[in-house]
Motif scaffolding. Structure first.
Motif, PDB file in Angstrom:
ATOM      1  N   TYR A  21      26.325 106.990  57.171  1.00 32.07           N
ATOM      2  CA  TYR A  21      24.703 106.611  57.021  1.00 32.07           C
ATOM      3  C   TYR A  21      23.649 107.525  58.314  1.00 32.07           C
ATOM      4  N   GLN A  36      20.301 112.301  53.862  1.00 26.02           N
ATOM      5  CA  GLN A  36      19.819 111.369  53.582  1.00 26.02           C
ATOM      6  C   GLN A  36      18.510 111.999  52.137  1.00 26.02           C
ATOM      7  N   CYS A  70      19.892 103.840  50.154  1.00 24.72           N
ATOM      8  CA  CYS A  70      20.971 104.134  49.285  1.00 24.72           C
ATOM      9  C   CYS A  70      21.851 105.241  50.196  1.00 24.72           C
ATOM     10  N   THR A  71      22.887 104.589  50.934  1.00 23.58           N
ATOM     11  CA  THR A  71      24.075 105.407  51.551  1.00 23.58           C
ATOM     12  C   THR A  71      25.731 105.828  50.748  1.00 23.58           C
ATOM     13  N   GLU A  72      26.118 106.629  51.635  1.00 21.81           N
ATOM     14  CA  GLU A  72      27.542 106.813  51.238  1.00 21.81           C
ATOM     15  C   GLU A  72      28.091 105.656  51.149  1.00 21.81           C
ATOM     16  N   SER A  97      27.718 102.311  50.920  1.00 23.23           N
ATOM     17  CA  SER A  97      27.124 101.473  50.561  1.00 23.23           C
ATOM     18  C   SER A  97      28.245 100.781  49.088  1.00 23.23           C
TER      19      SER A  97
END
Length: 588
Positions: free
Chosen positions: A355, A445, A478-480, A482
């Protein structure tokens, strides 16, 4: 409602593709030479340029479609966004991506080389005497293209059999579902990922040198490139000077009639100077004719008129592009530092960033604008065109080189078919690098999840939507990283980010080189930008005529000063003769 929204997104893409086709036509017709034009070369260049622009412009469509499945303000999926519906959207996007990438590779590695050799194989004398048939020409072009076909086959075979990254597969930091999805691939996906990574690597080398330089040259050149005299006035003044020059030569030659010893030393030196000046004036006359569009294609003439109309806006446009270029520079630098410092697995997965830890302006602008489609689409289109135009300017300024040797020059209205085909291949490869740069560095992002969010309340049962109306619920982007089950149910990564991350995580070498190349890109931009502040390389016809440039330095073609009515004269095609000066200093 879902069908209408999805249809509108695809309609916007179709409109953009039509616009890109027009841009490709203008680009090809402006740069190709009118005296040596081939229908096959023109068609292939237009098709290839349109395909590569359509590929990079699919990114905002990808992001808009996956973002349309969720309520960004509520942090949950829409009622119609069932797993099957989401999978259908992703599958459609994958098919379009595979089609466009395959088309780009086919055009770049097979069709363009074949067209190049097809043009080279043409023998005008042999064709006129019936000694060269179409079959002979086809075979001559095909036998040279076989090497490129073998190269494509080798790439896919290597990608098919090369082992996956063992370090990535054994890294416990990649246990999240997001990364497991990238690692769980078959041999066919491995071959495609390897081929895409290799082409992206080659394109990045060209991208660093040409786009990095062009990104700095384009805005500064627009600001500092104001005309000193209009093309019609230049043509009229040159014609008058040429007439005076030749009249003076006739006078000197008249003195020589009937004299046995010929001209004296002073008259001889003057005559020699007049002959040199005549050659310079002839070159300047040709340059003025080219600048005004005489004997040129109607599209080029129209473009020259349009340039003249919008010339007063070049200063403002240059300042805007300068600010945008600096904003891109700062954003890329911030992301690069953030990735180098905070990547969850470093070089093992190509510096994937979980993130964003530092505020990044370009990413922030795109994420906020993506909430109202098509605002982000328009901004992305402008960003892509800026990178594309910067690449064209870089290629035109530097030329097509091998080390220090210049192979071809890219000039407006003077580019040979061979040079145009090679420039098209270079742009094709550059676009792959632009895809990586925009998606992974400029706006990471936005390119991965768009405006998607989720609420941190776990669902009651696996697969259910969380209760986001809970008082303690927080809406989180949302992020990788999450790992919340709610995030897995809501967040859908874009197909483009999946492609690129799959390349970098399964073949870390590509990821490492692509990542550190971004710093090389920034270094090239900074060096050229600082240089252009003191000396701007010409991007107009004056740069292209080296002999004329030398004469200008000697003062023979000195500027007559800036005039505001030069723009009006270029539009109307009429100039005012301000008088000429002969070699002796007499004003005519």
């Amino acid at each position: 409602m879902a069908l209408i929204q999805t249809s509108l997104i695809w309609v916007a893409y179709a409109v953009a593709v039509v616009l890109l086709l027009a841009i490709a036509v203008i680009f090809v017709y402006i740069y190709q030479t009118p005296t040596d034009r081939a229908a096959s070369v023109t068609t292939v260049c237009i098709l290839t340029t349109s395909a590569l622009l359509a590929t990079v412009l699919l990114t905002p469509v990808d992001i808009a479609l996956v973002s349309s499945t969720s309520h960004s303000s509520l942090g949950r999926k829409k009622h119609w966004a069932t797993p099957d519906s989401v999978d259908s959207i992703v599958k459609t996007l994958e098919i379009v991506y595979y089609t466009l990438y395959s088309l780009d590779a086919l055009l770049c590695l097979v069709v363009v080389p074949f067209t190049y050799f097809w043009y080279e194989e043409y023998d005008e004398d042999a064709a006129e005497h019936g000694e060269q048939t179409t079959g002979q020409r086809l075979w001559g072009a095909f036998k040279y293209t076989i090497a490129f076909i073998v190269f494509v086959v080798i790439i896919f075979l290597v990608g098919f059999f090369v082992p996956f990254a063992k370090k990535a597969k054994g890294d416990h930091r990649l246990d999240l579902d997001f990364f497991k999805h990238l690692l769980a691939e078959n041999r066919g996906e491995s071959a495609l990922s390897f081929a895409l990574g290799l082409l992206m690597l080659v394109g990045t080398i060209i991208y660093v040198l040409y786009t990095g330089a062009g990104l700095a040259l384009l805005p500064v050149a627009m600001i500092k490139s104001a005309p000193s005299v209009s093309s019609p006035a230049l043509a009229e003044n040159t014609a008058s000077q040429l007439e005076s020059n030749r009249e003076r030569q006739r006078q000197l030659e008249g003195r020589n009639e009937g004299r046995d010893d010929g001209l004296d030393s002073r008259d001889r030196r003057e005559l020699e100077a007049l002959v040199r000046e005549e050659r310079t004036l002839i070159r300047r006359e040709r340059l003025a004719a080219e600048s005004s569009g005489e004997d040129r294609h109607w599209l080029i003439k129209s473009w020259i008129k349009v340039e003249a109309v919008f010339r007063p806006l070049k200063l403002i446009g240059g300042l805007v592009l300068l600010v945008l270029a600096l904003l891109i520079f700062v954003s890329m630098l911030i992301t690069g530092v953030d990735k180098a410092k905070n990547s969850i697995c470093g070089s093992h997965c190509g510096y994937i960033l979980g993130y964003i830890n530092i505020f990044q302006p370009m990413n922030y602008i795109f994420v906020k604008s993506s909430k109202v489609f098509p605002v982000d689409y328009v901004l992305f289109l402008l960003l892509v065109l800026f990178f594309f135009c910067a690449s064209v300017v870089g290629i035109a300024s530097i030329g097509i080189r091998f080390l220090w040797l210049t192979i071809f020059q890219i000039r407006k209205g003077k580019t040979s078919p061979q040079a145009l085909l090679m420039a098209t291949v270079m742009l094709n490869l550059i676009v792959l690098a632009i895809n990586y740069s925009i998606a992974m560095v400029v706006a990471p992002q936005y390119a991965t999840f768009g405006a998607q969010t989720f609420c941190d309340i776990e669902p009651r049962h696996p697969g259910e939507q969380p209760d986001c109306t809970h008082n303690n619920a927080r809406i989180i982007p949302c992020t990788e990283l999450s790992s919340n089950p709610a995030a897995n149910a809501v967040c859908t990564p874009s197909v483009l980010s999946t492609f690129i991350n799959r390349v970098t995580i399964n073949f870390p070498f590509f990821g490492v080189v692509l990542f550190w190349a971004q710093f090389a890109f920034l270094a090239v931009y900074l060096i050229v930008f600082v240089t252009t502040l003191f000396k701007t390389p010409g991007l107009d016809q004056e740069q292209l005529d080296r002999d004329l440039e030398e004469e200008e330095e000697e003062g023979l073609l000195a500027s007559t000063g800036r005039r505001w009515n030069a723009t009006w004269q270029d539009i109307t095609g009429r100039g005012k003769n301000y008088g000429t000066t002969t070699t002796n200093g007499e004003r005519s």
